[in-house]
Enzyme design. Structure first.
Site, PDB file in Angstrom:
ATOM      1  N   LYS A 178       0.830  -1.197   0.000  1.00 41.08           N
ATOM      2  CA  LYS A 178       0.000   0.000   0.000  1.00 41.08           C
ATOM      3  C   LYS A 178       0.870   1.255   0.000  1.00 41.08           C
ATOM      4  O   LYS A 178       0.643   2.189  -0.751  1.00 41.08           O
ATOM      5  CB  LYS A 178      -0.911  -0.014   1.230  1.00 41.08           C
ATOM      6  CG  LYS A 178      -2.057   0.917   1.102  1.00 41.08           C
ATOM      7  CD  LYS A 178      -3.305   0.357   1.740  1.00 41.08           C
ATOM      8  CE  LYS A 178      -4.504   1.096   1.225  1.00 41.08           C
ATOM      9  NZ  LYS A 178      -5.743   0.447   1.519  1.00 41.08           N
ATOM     10  N   LYS A 222      -5.025  -7.572  -6.756  1.00 39.07           N
ATOM     11  CA  LYS A 222      -6.380  -7.920  -6.333  1.00 39.07           C
ATOM     12  C   LYS A 222      -7.364  -6.791  -6.671  1.00 39.07           C
ATOM     13  O   LYS A 222      -6.972  -5.628  -6.756  1.00 39.07           O
ATOM     14  CB  LYS A 222      -6.414  -8.280  -4.846  1.00 39.07           C
ATOM     15  CG  LYS A 222      -6.213  -7.137  -3.907  1.00 39.07           C
ATOM     16  CD  LYS A 222      -6.446  -7.547  -2.448  1.00 39.07           C
ATOM     17  CE  LYS A 222      -6.231  -6.327  -1.561  1.00 39.07           C
ATOM     18  NZ  LYS A 222      -6.463  -6.555  -0.146  1.00 39.07           N
ATOM     19  N   LYS A 260     -11.119  -1.636  -3.597  1.00 37.26           N
ATOM     20  CA  LYS A 260     -11.972  -0.447  -3.525  1.00 37.26           C
ATOM     21  C   LYS A 260     -11.158   0.806  -3.798  1.00 37.26           C
ATOM     22  O   LYS A 260     -11.666   1.798  -4.275  1.00 37.26           O
ATOM     23  CB  LYS A 260     -12.581  -0.302  -2.117  1.00 37.26           C
ATOM     24  CG  LYS A 260     -13.644  -1.304  -1.751  1.00 37.26           C
ATOM     25  CD  LYS A 260     -14.370  -0.869  -0.490  1.00 37.26           C
ATOM     26  CE  LYS A 260     -14.150  -1.573   0.795  1.00 37.26           C
ATOM     27  NZ  LYS A 260     -13.187  -2.386   1.273  1.00 37.26           N
TER      28      LYS A 260
HETATM   29  P1  TYM Z   1     -11.413  -4.885   3.288  1.00 38.29           P
HETATM   30  O1  TYM Z   1     -12.311  -3.739   3.599  1.00 38.29           O
HETATM   31  O2  TYM Z   1     -10.239  -4.643   2.401  1.00 38.29           O
HETATM   32  O3  TYM Z   1     -12.248  -6.057   2.626  1.00 38.29           O
HETATM   33  C1  TYM Z   1     -13.400  -6.603   3.235  1.00 38.29           C
HETATM   34  C2  TYM Z   1     -13.450  -8.105   2.980  1.00 38.29           C
HETATM   35  O4  TYM Z   1     -13.414  -8.390   1.577  1.00 38.29           O
HETATM   36  C3  TYM Z   1     -12.359  -9.292   1.282  1.00 38.29           C
HETATM   37  N1  TYM Z   1     -11.759  -8.915  -0.014  1.00 38.29           N
HETATM   38  C4  TYM Z   1     -11.599  -9.743  -1.065  1.00 38.29           C
HETATM   39  N2  TYM Z   1     -11.898 -11.047  -1.239  1.00 38.29           N
HETATM   40  C5  TYM Z   1     -11.616 -11.589  -2.441  1.00 38.29           C
HETATM   41  N3  TYM Z   1     -11.056 -10.923  -3.475  1.00 38.29           N
HETATM   42  C6  TYM Z   1     -10.733  -9.607  -3.347  1.00 38.29           C
HETATM   43  N4  TYM Z   1     -10.213  -8.951  -4.378  1.00 38.29           N
HETATM   44  C7  TYM Z   1     -11.001  -8.964  -2.094  1.00 38.29           C
HETATM   45  N5  TYM Z   1     -10.819  -7.703  -1.634  1.00 38.29           N
HETATM   46  C8  TYM Z   1     -11.287  -7.700  -0.364  1.00 38.29           C
HETATM   47  C9  TYM Z   1     -11.354  -9.129   2.402  1.00 38.29           C
HETATM   48  O5  TYM Z   1     -10.577 -10.302   2.575  1.00 38.29           O
HETATM   49  C10 TYM Z   1     -12.235  -8.846   3.585  1.00 38.29           C
HETATM   50  O6  TYM Z   1     -12.678 -10.040   4.186  1.00 38.29           O
HETATM   51  N6  TYM Z   1      -8.469  -5.506   7.314  1.00 38.29           N
HETATM   52  C11 TYM Z   1      -9.786  -5.788   6.763  1.00 38.29           C
HETATM   53  C12 TYM Z   1     -10.928  -5.280   7.634  1.00 38.29           C
HETATM   54  C13 TYM Z   1     -10.898  -5.689   9.054  1.00 38.29           C
HETATM   55  C14 TYM Z   1     -11.209  -6.964   9.587  1.00 38.29           C
HETATM   56  C15 TYM Z   1     -11.090  -6.840  10.996  1.00 38.29           C
HETATM   57  C16 TYM Z   1     -11.561  -8.177   9.021  1.00 38.29           C
HETATM   58  C17 TYM Z   1     -10.601  -4.867  10.110  1.00 38.29           C
HETATM   59  N7  TYM Z   1     -10.719  -5.574  11.281  1.00 38.29           N
HETATM   60  C18 TYM Z   1     -11.320  -7.915  11.843  1.00 38.29           C
HETATM   61  C19 TYM Z   1     -11.806  -9.262   9.864  1.00 38.29           C
HETATM   62  C20 TYM Z   1     -11.685  -9.129  11.254  1.00 38.29           C
HETATM   63  C21 TYM Z   1      -9.909  -5.128   5.395  1.00 38.29           C
HETATM   64  O7  TYM Z   1      -9.217  -4.200   5.089  1.00 38.29           O
HETATM   65  O8  TYM Z   1     -10.935  -5.598   4.639  1.00 38.29           O
END
Ligand code: TYM
Length: 284
Positions: free
Chosen positions: A113, A198, A201
């Site tokens: 990032k 990947k 967003k």
């Molecule tokens: P975030 O907001 O990036 O994404 C949310 C969820 O979507 C999944 N994801 C994907 N799965 C498949 N292909 C992709 N291209 C893709 N992009 C995103 C992510 O794996 C995620 O499950 N750090 C986390 C948020 C978080 C969290 C937590 C998750 C904060 N605290 C505690 C679980 C438990 C994140 O940035 O997700």
């Protein structure tokens, strides 16, 4: 007891990767783990890159609306905004004091990032991000964490932090959380413009992702223009043919067929037919 916890950043509308990798699993778990399911809109995590205040506010609301539209039901699960619960930050501090720098240095996400995102600079928040994520999970002693494959390294770190805490204080205080990946091996949905990255967003190329709010025409257009290669046959070879394999993965995840079955269905047909088929599967 089983307790499910997961989070999503309010950095825009969820895309198909979020849906396939996580959200549809969240919806399912409400039915099987009734009353023990928590989903958080993690606005504090979003602050690791610059956020315009009013836009962030709007994005938190939009994300809530999108989750409800996907089938998250506040009668069956607790949906909340992370920053409304100050204990996430408090626990983060306590855990930070137990976490060696070396563990964070190994995390790949902040490095990539920091390297690619020109909105941000590598700040302490981005670096410490996984500890806040560990705090989110351990605060509720969550046991099952439905996430996409890109979050596995963060979950391993959470387990290490929990283990260190337990052994230091000689009690089994934090249960070891385990990841729940969505079915199949293809939980990582890649960008439509660059299938080696990947779907994200924060990608500033809108054509790189399918947002769950896209109209049928937008979906059709984005899939039609998705980068593939100069071979027209449909095969599943993620290493050699990442573009077309990503389309097969999405088709497989949404149709419930295996990737082999999808390839078989499209034997003798061209990539463009796979693209049209995929558009239909996405819209149905
Ligand atoms: P975030 O907001 O990036 O994404 C949310 C969820 O979507 C999944 N994801 C994907 N799965 C498949 N292909 C992709 N291209 C893709 N992009 C995103 C992510 O794996 C995620 O499950 N750090 C986390 C948020 C978080 C969290 C937590 C998750 C904060 N605290 C505690 C679980 C438990 C994140 O940035 O997700």
């Amino acid at each position: 007891a089983q307790r499910v916890f997961s989070g999503i950043q309010p950095s825009g509308v969820p895309h198909l990767g979020n849906y396939i990798g996580a959200i549809r699993n969240w919806v399912q778990l409400q039915k099987t783990c009734g009353n023990n399911v928590m989903y958080s809109i993690v606005d504090l995590h979003a602050l690791t890159v610059h956020q315009a205040p009013l836009l962030l506010k709007r994005n938190i609301k939009n994300m809530t609306v999108c989750l409800l539209a996907c089938g998250i039901d506040p009668k069956q699960s607790i949906v909340f905004q992370q920053s409304q619960v100050p204990e996430h930050c408090e626990l983060m501090w306590l855990l930070s004091c137990q976490t060696p720098n070396g563990w964070l240095n190994k995390m790949t996400q902040w490095k990539s990032k920091g390297a690619t995102d020109n909105k941000s600079f590598v700040n302490i928040g981005l670096y410490a991000y996984p500890i806040l994520m560990a705090a989110d999970i351990l605060l509720y002693k969550a046991t099952h964490i439905p996430v996409g494959a890109d979050q596995l390294q963060h979950l391993e770190l959470t387990c290490d932090i929990a283990h260190t805490f337990n052994s230091r204080y000689g009690v089994e205080f934090f249960p070891k959380p385990q990841p729940l990946l969505s079915e199949g091996k293809n939980q990582r949905i890649m960008s439509l413009r660059n299938p080696l990255q990947k779907m994200s967003k924060s990608d500033n190329q809108e054509m790189a992702r399918i947002d769950i709010t896209d109209t049928p025409d937008q979906v059709h257009n984005k899939i039609r223009k998705a980068v593939t290669d100069c071979t027209s046959a449909v095969t599943f070879e993620p290493e050699e043919r990442p573009g077309v394999s990503n389309l097969v993965s999405m088709y497989s995840a949404l149709s419930g067929k295996t990737t082999d079955e999808v390839v078989e269905d499209f034997t003798g047909k061209e990539t463009v037919e796979l693209k049209d088929g995929l558009t239909q599967v996405i819209m149905s």
